[in-house]
Design a protein around this motif. Structure first.
Motif, PDB file in Angstrom:
ATOM      1  N   ARG A 144       0.871  -0.968  -0.094  1.00  0.00           N
ATOM      2  CA  ARG A 144      -0.007  -0.008  -0.080  1.00  0.00           C
ATOM      3  C   ARG A 144       0.613   1.372   0.089  1.00  0.00           C
ATOM      4  O   ARG A 144       0.568   2.096  -0.796  1.00  0.00           O
ATOM      5  CB  ARG A 144      -0.859   0.043   1.152  1.00  0.00           C
ATOM      6  N   THR A 157       2.709   1.727  -3.206  1.00  0.00           N
ATOM      7  CA  THR A 157       2.019   2.072  -4.392  1.00  0.00           C
ATOM      8  C   THR A 157       1.672   3.630  -4.241  1.00  0.00           C
ATOM      9  O   THR A 157       1.653   4.433  -5.301  1.00  0.00           O
ATOM     10  CB  THR A 157       0.789   1.241  -4.325  1.00  0.00           C
ATOM     11  N   LEU A 158       1.198   4.263  -3.090  1.00  0.00           N
ATOM     12  CA  LEU A 158       1.086   5.462  -2.730  1.00  0.00           C
ATOM     13  C   LEU A 158       2.277   6.329  -3.197  1.00  0.00           C
ATOM     14  O   LEU A 158       2.006   7.448  -4.098  1.00  0.00           O
ATOM     15  CB  LEU A 158       0.735   5.746  -1.144  1.00  0.00           C
ATOM     16  N   GLY A 173       4.384   5.365  -5.252  1.00  0.00           N
ATOM     17  CA  GLY A 173       4.712   5.517  -6.931  1.00  0.00           C
ATOM     18  C   GLY A 173       3.850   6.316  -7.574  1.00  0.00           C
ATOM     19  O   GLY A 173       4.446   6.977  -8.391  1.00  0.00           O
ATOM     20  N   PHE A 184      -6.485  -3.427  -5.350  1.00  0.00           N
ATOM     21  CA  PHE A 184      -5.709  -2.871  -4.628  1.00  0.00           C
ATOM     22  C   PHE A 184      -4.654  -1.915  -4.890  1.00  0.00           C
ATOM     23  O   PHE A 184      -4.471  -0.727  -4.477  1.00  0.00           O
ATOM     24  CB  PHE A 184      -4.878  -3.983  -3.435  1.00  0.00           C
ATOM     25  N   THR A 235      -5.337   2.028  -4.617  1.00  0.00           N
ATOM     26  CA  THR A 235      -4.320   2.931  -3.567  1.00  0.00           C
ATOM     27  C   THR A 235      -3.504   4.054  -4.724  1.00  0.00           C
ATOM     28  O   THR A 235      -3.352   5.046  -4.380  1.00  0.00           O
ATOM     29  CB  THR A 235      -3.049   1.909  -3.257  1.00  0.00           C
ATOM     30  N   ALA A 292      -3.800   7.963  -3.793  1.00  0.00           N
ATOM     31  CA  ALA A 292      -2.829   8.986  -3.615  1.00  0.00           C
ATOM     32  C   ALA A 292      -3.106  10.283  -4.904  1.00  0.00           C
ATOM     33  O   ALA A 292      -2.887  11.558  -4.333  1.00  0.00           O
ATOM     34  CB  ALA A 292      -1.401   8.428  -4.170  1.00  0.00           C
TER      35      ALA A 292
END
Lengths: 194, 194
Positions: free
Chosen positions: A121, A124-125, A127, B120, B124, B128
């Motif tokens: 998680r 990925t945020l 990224g 997911f 995610t 963001a």
């Protein structure tokens, strides 16, 4: 106060996923993007993302066998390809990153699922923050999920601590090589106010 | 061309995770944030994120039992709390979202793990984008992972198709209620150029 329309266009509305790049990106540029995106929030400031910038011919050759056919030529030609990864031992940094409590103990020795989902998680945020930060600094991105994660991990992260998530080709995009833009879901399809 | 310094400050460098809010956010504001963030990229344009904006006293009361103690009061007091979720049947939208090929067949009937990890990851990324889009439009965010996902899912998504990911308190932040900023990893700690 909202950013002006040109800024909103640059980071979201007119920004596109690029397939070809007409200009370079320096190592200093990569550092500038990181130094901007690093401020984005993650759970307990855990910052689990790790970035490997694949630039050399030798490293590109190691990436090649992991790429899906549709992503092969454009990735080999891109000035730099970022491997967005996450560190499964991210919690070892928590005494430094979240020093006011023992956040390391929330993860160390806990289930692999708990550790992996937090790393995935947060990584990925980060990224996503990277993509927006690159655009905000005037660069273009070509993010991709189409590759063999296990092959990338075996070649780039043989000790098993870092895991690949997705890839981003980086540089100055060539607008002539864009595809037509796909639609998005409307507010009423994706959102509810309750 | 990079955005100006004030814009970079607003979306990253001076933006903070807020704990208290001094001003409201309207339903039109929520729609404006969605209409901006929706352009962010996801794999095969799958757009799996779903957003539930919890505003009413009734809905806040349903959220309450799922919150960790440290997140309870600030979430009850926030003008709106967004549940960032993802749709496990996101692939049913692919004929519209990625119309030039049969992308639905890449997911429909495939393993739950394959579907869940795409939902997911994409959800995610979009969470963001939502945070950055809200900041770009002049709002503040208080994203949180500290809650019981199963309780939120049982109360808000009883049919099991949408799954909660994280929460974001939304409004105009009160700078008096910020905590000191935590450090981030340096470039040389989080990045490699190969």
């Amino acid at each position: 106060m909202p950013l002006d329309a040109a800024a909103l266009d640059q980071i979201f509305r007119a920004a596109r996923t690029h397939n070809g790049f007409a200009g370079p990106i320096t190592d200093d540029d990569l550092e500038a993007i990181y130094e901007l995106m690093k401020w984005g929030p993650t759970s307990a400031n855990s910052c689990p993302a790790r970035f490997v910038f694949v630039r050399s011919a030798e490293a590109k050759a190691r990436l090649r066998p992991a790429l899906s056919p549709g992503n092969l030529d454009k990735t080999m030609a891109a000035p730099v390809t970022a491997i967005v990864a996450h560190d499964l031992e991210f919690y070892e940094q928590l005494p430094k990153l979240f020093p006011h409590t023992d956040a390391r103990s929330w993860f160390a020795g806990k289930s692999d699922d708990h550790i992996r989902s937090n790393a995935f998680r947060g990584g990925t945020l980060q990224g996503a923050y990277f993509i927006i930060a690159a655009r905000a600094l005037g660069f273009d991105c070509g993010p991709m999920g189409g590759f063999d994660n296990a092959k990338v991990d075996a070649s780039f992260f043989p000790d098993g601590k870092w895991k690949s998530n997705f890839l981003i080709n980086l540089g100055h995009g060539d607008p002539a090589r864009l595809y037509p833009r796909n639609p998005r879901l409307g507010f009423e399809e994706a959102c509810r106010i309750v």
